[in-house]
Design a protein around this motif. Structure first.
Motif, PDB file in Angstrom:
ATOM      1  N   ASN A  79       0.860  -1.186   0.000  1.00 43.43           N
ATOM      2  CA  ASN A  79       0.000   0.000   0.000  1.00 43.43           C
ATOM      3  C   ASN A  79       0.899   1.240   0.000  1.00 43.43           C
ATOM      4  OD1 ASN A  79      -2.263   1.625   0.236  1.00 43.43           O
ATOM      5  ND2 ASN A  79      -2.313   1.445   2.456  1.00 43.43           N
ATOM      6  N   GLY A  80       1.549   1.475  -1.171  1.00 43.25           N
ATOM      7  CA  GLY A  80       2.624   2.466  -1.266  1.00 43.25           C
ATOM      8  C   GLY A  80       3.931   1.816  -0.828  1.00 43.25           C
ATOM      9  N   ALA A  81       5.050   2.408  -1.261  1.00 38.07           N
ATOM     10  CA  ALA A  81       6.356   1.897  -0.816  1.00 38.07           C
ATOM     11  C   ALA A  81       6.454   1.984   0.710  1.00 38.07           C
ATOM     12  CB  ALA A  81       7.475   2.704  -1.470  1.00 38.07           C
ATOM     13  N   GLY A 103      17.806  12.376   4.426  1.00 35.31           N
ATOM     14  CA  GLY A 103      17.113  11.316   3.707  1.00 35.31           C
ATOM     15  C   GLY A 103      15.647  11.259   4.109  1.00 35.31           C
ATOM     16  N   PHE A 104      14.913  10.368   3.454  1.00 35.54           N
ATOM     17  CA  PHE A 104      13.471  10.225   3.673  1.00 35.54           C
ATOM     18  C   PHE A 104      13.193   9.789   5.119  1.00 35.54           C
ATOM     19  CE2 PHE A 104       9.516   7.568   2.781  1.00 35.54           C
ATOM     20  CZ  PHE A 104       8.687   8.663   2.653  1.00 35.54           C
ATOM     21  N   ALA A 105      12.196  10.403   5.748  1.00 38.18           N
ATOM     22  CA  ALA A 105      12.004  10.258   7.197  1.00 38.18           C
ATOM     23  C   ALA A 105      11.455   8.901   7.639  1.00 38.18           C
ATOM     24  CB  ALA A 105      11.059  11.357   7.677  1.00 38.18           C
ATOM     25  N   GLU A 106      10.775   8.175   6.736  1.00 37.56           N
ATOM     26  CA  GLU A 106      10.077   6.971   7.206  1.00 37.56           C
ATOM     27  C   GLU A 106      11.013   5.819   7.580  1.00 37.56           C
ATOM     28  OE1 GLU A 106       6.902   6.914   8.066  1.00 37.56           O
ATOM     29  OE2 GLU A 106       6.689   8.973   7.364  1.00 37.56           O
ATOM     30  N   TYR A 107      12.240   5.815   7.021  1.00 34.07           N
ATOM     31  CA  TYR A 107      13.178   4.739   7.405  1.00 34.07           C
ATOM     32  C   TYR A 107      13.452   4.842   8.913  1.00 34.07           C
ATOM     33  CZ  TYR A 107      14.358   5.766   2.472  1.00 34.07           C
ATOM     34  OH  TYR A 107      14.303   6.068   1.151  1.00 34.07           O
ATOM     35  N   ARG A 108      13.691   6.062   9.334  1.00 35.79           N
ATOM     36  CA  ARG A 108      14.012   6.305  10.754  1.00 35.79           C
ATOM     37  C   ARG A 108      12.822   5.936  11.646  1.00 35.79           C
ATOM     38  NH1 ARG A 108      18.002   9.435  12.890  1.00 35.79           N
ATOM     39  NH2 ARG A 108      18.503  10.037  10.755  1.00 35.79           N
ATOM     40  N   ALA A 184      12.269   5.018  -5.365  1.00 33.07           N
ATOM     41  CA  ALA A 184      10.921   5.593  -5.494  1.00 33.07           C
ATOM     42  C   ALA A 184      10.804   6.561  -6.676  1.00 33.07           C
ATOM     43  CB  ALA A 184      10.531   6.315  -4.207  1.00 33.07           C
ATOM     44  N   PHE A 185      11.897   7.235  -7.024  1.00 32.53           N
ATOM     45  CA  PHE A 185      11.842   8.259  -8.083  1.00 32.53           C
ATOM     46  C   PHE A 185      12.569   7.847  -9.361  1.00 32.53           C
ATOM     47  CE2 PHE A 185      11.107  10.640  -4.169  1.00 32.53           C
ATOM     48  CZ  PHE A 185       9.983  11.372  -4.521  1.00 32.53           C
ATOM     49  N   ILE A 186      13.046   6.609  -9.433  1.00 38.32           N
ATOM     50  CA  ILE A 186      13.943   6.251 -10.539  1.00 38.32           C
ATOM     51  C   ILE A 186      13.234   6.208 -11.895  1.00 38.32           C
ATOM     52  CG2 ILE A 186      13.849   3.724 -10.586  1.00 38.32           C
ATOM     53  CD1 ILE A 186      17.057   4.033 -10.388  1.00 38.32           C
ATOM     54  N   THR A 212       3.404   5.789  -6.885  1.00 41.20           N
ATOM     55  CA  THR A 212       2.527   6.924  -6.560  1.00 41.20           C
ATOM     56  C   THR A 212       3.006   8.244  -7.142  1.00 41.20           C
ATOM     57  OG1 THR A 212       3.592   7.515  -4.454  1.00 41.20           O
ATOM     58  CG2 THR A 212       1.890   5.826  -4.375  1.00 41.20           C
ATOM     59  N   LYS A 213       4.317   8.392  -7.314  1.00 45.62           N
ATOM     60  CA  LYS A 213       4.862   9.672  -7.799  1.00 45.62           C
ATOM     61  C   LYS A 213       4.790   9.758  -9.318  1.00 45.62           C
ATOM     62  CE  LYS A 213       7.102   8.725  -3.785  1.00 45.62           C
ATOM     63  NZ  LYS A 213       6.499   9.769  -3.040  1.00 45.62           N
ATOM     64  N   PHE A 214       5.351   8.724  -9.961  1.00 44.71           N
ATOM     65  CA  PHE A 214       5.436   8.745 -11.426  1.00 44.71           C
ATOM     66  C   PHE A 214       4.037   8.717 -12.065  1.00 44.71           C
ATOM     67  CE2 PHE A 214       6.066   7.140 -15.687  1.00 44.71           C
ATOM     68  CZ  PHE A 214       7.198   7.822 -16.113  1.00 44.71           C
ATOM     69  N   LEU A 220      -4.300   6.817  -4.185  1.00 46.18           N
ATOM     70  CA  LEU A 220      -4.701   5.423  -4.409  1.00 46.18           C
ATOM     71  C   LEU A 220      -3.748   4.500  -3.646  1.00 46.18           C
ATOM     72  CD1 LEU A 220      -6.781   3.786  -6.096  1.00 46.18           C
ATOM     73  CD2 LEU A 220      -5.081   3.697  -7.922  1.00 46.18           C
ATOM     74  N   ARG A 221      -2.440   4.833  -3.675  1.00 50.77           N
ATOM     75  CA  ARG A 221      -1.372   4.128  -2.956  1.00 50.77           C
ATOM     76  C   ARG A 221      -0.951   2.839  -3.662  1.00 50.77           C
ATOM     77  NH1 ARG A 221       0.947   6.711  -0.964  1.00 50.77           N
ATOM     78  NH2 ARG A 221       1.816   5.494   0.731  1.00 50.77           N
ATOM     79  N   LEU A 222       0.279   2.702  -4.036  1.00 43.18           N
ATOM     80  CA  LEU A 222       0.801   1.447  -4.582  1.00 43.18           C
ATOM     81  C   LEU A 222       2.324   1.504  -4.698  1.00 43.18           C
ATOM     82  CD1 LEU A 222      -0.400  -1.246  -5.466  1.00 43.18           C
ATOM     83  CD2 LEU A 222      -0.482  -0.406  -7.813  1.00 43.18           C
ATOM     84  N   GLY A 223       2.964   0.460  -4.238  1.00 36.52           N
ATOM     85  CA  GLY A 223       4.416   0.349  -4.365  1.00 36.52           C
ATOM     86  C   GLY A 223       4.790  -1.124  -4.312  1.00 36.52           C
TER      87      GLY A 223
HETATM   88  C1  LIG Z   1      12.254   8.370  -1.099  1.00 33.51           C
HETATM   89  C2  LIG Z   1      10.835   7.965  -0.871  1.00 33.51           C
HETATM   90  N1  LIG Z   1      10.534   6.678  -0.688  1.00 33.51           N
HETATM   91  C3  LIG Z   1       9.282   6.262  -0.495  1.00 33.51           C
HETATM   92  C4  LIG Z   1       8.241   7.165  -0.449  1.00 33.51           C
HETATM   93  C5  LIG Z   1       6.859   6.662  -0.192  1.00 33.51           C
HETATM   94  O1  LIG Z   1       6.143   6.489  -1.360  1.00 33.51           O
HETATM   95  P1  LIG Z   1       4.694   5.874  -1.387  1.00 33.51           P
HETATM   96  O2  LIG Z   1       3.748   6.986  -1.716  1.00 33.51           O
HETATM   97  O3  LIG Z   1       4.755   4.841  -2.488  1.00 33.51           O
HETATM   98  O4  LIG Z   1       4.397   5.255  -0.077  1.00 33.51           O
HETATM   99  C6  LIG Z   1       8.490   8.521  -0.616  1.00 33.51           C
HETATM  100  C7  LIG Z   1       7.393   9.500  -0.553  1.00 33.51           C
HETATM  101  O5  LIG Z   1       7.592  10.688  -0.552  1.00 33.51           O
HETATM  102  C8  LIG Z   1       9.835   8.934  -0.840  1.00 33.51           C
HETATM  103  O6  LIG Z   1      10.139  10.223  -0.996  1.00 33.51           O
END
Ligand SMILES: Cc1ncc(COP(=O)(O)O)c(C=O)c1O
Length: 356
Positions: A79-81, A103-108, A184-186, A212-214, A220-223
């Motif tokens: 449901n999204g990455a 870097g992206f906050a969710e890893y932390r 996520a952005f490649i 979700t980005k591209f 909708l959410r998908l990864g």
């Molecule tokens: C680097 C990175 N990874 C993952 C995500 C999460 O993406 P998703 O919307 O698929 O959950 C984001 C969202 O901003 C992101 O910037």
């Protein structure tokens, strides 16, 4: 506050502004909008919300495996990455993890939830905010169980050197360190296939992808995540909550990889608008701008007495301030690359704010 970009309604309410008048440069979403076929598919399949989705998401996993020519067993959709960042962290359960900052906050957040020790590895401005082989020395000194790296990185928009990435993959493979590469952005880089082709020969490599980005479907959410650690993939599938991907998102995921005209149109838009924003923003002597590789730009504002974020908000433009990124401060900002007229509005507003 989510701590992310894209919170237009929240900010509009906070500052008493009409949300529909704000141009959102704070979330990095394709301004072409979701592909027409996606909208048609959703309209024509609304009845599927009346049934549970396939808990195994067989057709979706098959579509992803086919698109990347990899084994079905090496794929898990989410449901999204974001869901998969949490899933892979729970599965790996590292005692110690290394994060590159900024870097992206969710890893932390995911690592903190399981009580992992976090080693911050600063990407410094002196080193161009790019990782290099010194990272391998840090890995050998600190012995983390896992490493996250984002290619291209968010918020800097920089793509690490491919030879360096190769050395990192080999080092992590040899020393059994889980390497999670967030791509996520490649998809925005037309000539870059990323590291998925390497997963079949690696046991410790986990590639995260977001759709979700591209494809402009963040609501909708998908990864998905692809790895050669098929035991790990099976374990993540077994452990996660059932039906986390809704039926419409799962259906959409089955057709996205065939959207070749949309992909081409996106690359054409990005080529021209990336050039436009990069040249115009770089022309302001008050800004230091880093060269973009994807659909967003990272810059520093060198005017100490100007709060650029507030000043642009008054012009109905919302950008991403980067002060809540570990490793950055309130001089740094990120802007999404948007449609031609929106980018022109940004440059005009910037002109107004910086030069009056
Ligand atoms: C680097 C990175 N990874 C993952 C995500 C999460 O993406 P998703 O919307 O698929 O959950 C984001 C969202 O901003 C992101 O910037």
């Amino acid at each position: 506050m989510s701590g992310h970009g894209g919170n237009v309604i929240e900010i509009a309410e906070q500052f008493g502004l009409p949300a529909n008048e704000l141009i959102d440069f704070s979330a990095n979403i394709n301004p072409l909008g979701a592909p027409e076929r996606v909208k048609e598919l959703i309209k024509n399949h609304l009845a599927c919300i009346e049934k549970y989705p396939d808990a195994e998401y067989r057709h979706l996993h098959q579509a992803i495996a086919k698109a990347h020519q990899c084994a079905y067993a090496s794929v898990i959709a989410g449901n999204g990455a974001t869901e998969l960042i949490y899933a892979v962290v729970r599965y790996l359960n590292p005692k110690r993890a290394l994060l590159l900052i900024p870097g992206f906050a969710e890893y932390r957040r995911a690592l903190q939830q399981i009580g992992a020790e976090i080693i911050d590895y600063p990407l410094t401005e002196n080193a161009g905010f790019q990782p290099d082989l010194r990272l391998l020395d840090t890995l050998s000194n600190t012995h983390p169980d896992c490493v996250f790296i984002t290619t291209p990185n968010n918020p800097t928009g920089l793509m690490p050197d491919s030879q360096f990435m190769q050395s990192l993959v080999e080092y992590c493979e040899k020393h059994k360190i889980a390497l999670i590469v967030d791509e996520a952005f490649i998809d925005f880089l037309p000539d870059n296939r990323g590291l998925i082709p390497q997963v079949a020969a690696a046991q410790h490599l986990y590639i995260l992808r977001s759709l979700t980005k591209f494809f402009a479907i963040p609501g909708l959410r998908l990864g998905y995540l692809i790895s050669g650690d098929i035991t790990g993939i099976a374990e993540m599938k077994k452990r996660r909550e059932p039906w986390s991907i809704n039926a419409l998102a799962a259906l959409v995921g089955e057709i996205l990889f065939d959207e070749h005209a949309y992909m081409t149109a996106t690359h054409q838009w990005l080529k021209s608008q990336q050039h436009y924003l990069w040249t115009h923003l770089s022309a302001f002597p008050e800004l230091t701008v880093w060269p973009p590789s994807a659909n967003f730009l990272f810059f520093r504002c060198n005017e100490p007495n100007l709060h650029l974020w507030h000043a642009l908000l008054k012009q109905r433009i919302l950008i991403r301030h980067c002060q809540n990124y570990v490793g950055l401060d309130d001089r740094y900002y990120r802007v999404a690359i948007r449609s031609e007229w929106e980018n022109q509005r940004l440059i005009a507003a910037m002109q107004q704010v910086l030069h009056g």
